[in-house]
Design an enzyme around this catalytic site. Sequence first.
Site, mmCIF file in Angstrom:
data_model
loop_
_atom_site.group_PDB
_atom_site.id
_atom_site.type_symbol
_atom_site.label_atom_id
_atom_site.label_comp_id
_atom_site.label_asym_id
_atom_site.label_seq_id
_atom_site.Cartn_x
_atom_site.Cartn_y
_atom_site.Cartn_z
ATOM 1 N N HIS A 203 45.566 36.124 36.794
ATOM 2 C CA HIS A 203 44.418 35.673 37.838
ATOM 3 C C HIS A 203 42.950 36.054 37.121
ATOM 4 C CE1 HIS A 203 42.811 33.712 41.425
ATOM 5 N NE2 HIS A 203 42.055 34.895 41.454
ATOM 6 N N ASP B 2 50.047 35.308 37.633
ATOM 7 C CA ASP B 2 49.200 35.611 38.571
ATOM 8 C C ASP B 2 49.408 36.520 39.465
ATOM 9 O OD1 ASP B 2 46.966 35.392 40.721
ATOM 10 O OD2 ASP B 2 46.552 33.336 40.022
#
Length: 230
Positions: A199, A168
Site C-alpha cells: 500500500h 497490500d
Amino acid sequence: MTIHIDASDHSGSFSAYVAEPEGTPRGAIVVIQEIFGVNPGIRKKCDDWAAQGYLAVAPDLFWRLQPGVELDPDVPEQFQSALGLMNQFDQQLGVADLESAIKAARAKLDGGKVGVVGYCLGGRLAFLCATRTDSDATVGYYGVGIDNLLGEKHAIANPVLLHIAGADHFVTPDIQARMHAGLDDHPKVTLYDYPGEDHGFAAEMGNRRSEAAAQLADQRTAAFFAEHLG
C-alpha cells in the site's frame, strides 16, 4: 495557488490546491488526497500533472474536521492522527465535495473534460466518483474496501483504471480476488496488479514509495488520461 469551493450542502467552503499548466489546459484532473491531507506529496502530484498540460485541483476533504491538515506518514504520531481523521470522515459528504471540485474544475475549462485520480482513501473515493459523479475518466491507486462497493458498478459510465498493490496489507488477497471477480468483465474498467508491492507504493514522499512500480503505474495513468481527457 489556492482556491475556495462552495460545498453543495451550503455548510461552508473548502480550500483546494491548484496547479495550472502553461497555455491552454488539455483537460483537468482532480487529485484526491490520502488520509494525510493535501500534504507536499499530493501537491507534487498536482504540479506534475500541470507540467503535463493539465489543470490539477486537490481539494481539502478533511475541512469539516480540521482544515489544512498536512501529515507525514513516516511520523508515527502523525500516522495515528491520520487514522483518527479517516475514522471520523463522512465519505458521503466527501464524494459531494469532490463533485463540487469536478464542477469547479470544469468551469475553469469552460466545459472541458475532467478526470479524477485518488490514492489510498482517495482510491476508494475515486471509485465512488466513477459511480456517482460525471467524471470523464477515473483512476484509483490501492483503494481500500472497493470490494464492498461492487454493487454500484452498474453505474460506471466512463473509463476507470484501478492499480492494485499485490502485497497490500489493507487490501488482502481475498479482497483483490473479489475485485477481479466483480470488475474484470466490466467493459469500462481496467485493473492492473503490482505483485509484491505494498500500500502506498506510488506515494511521492516517504518510505512507502517503490520507485519502479510507481513509475510504471504513473506511466499507465498518464497514458489513460491522455487517451480519455485529450
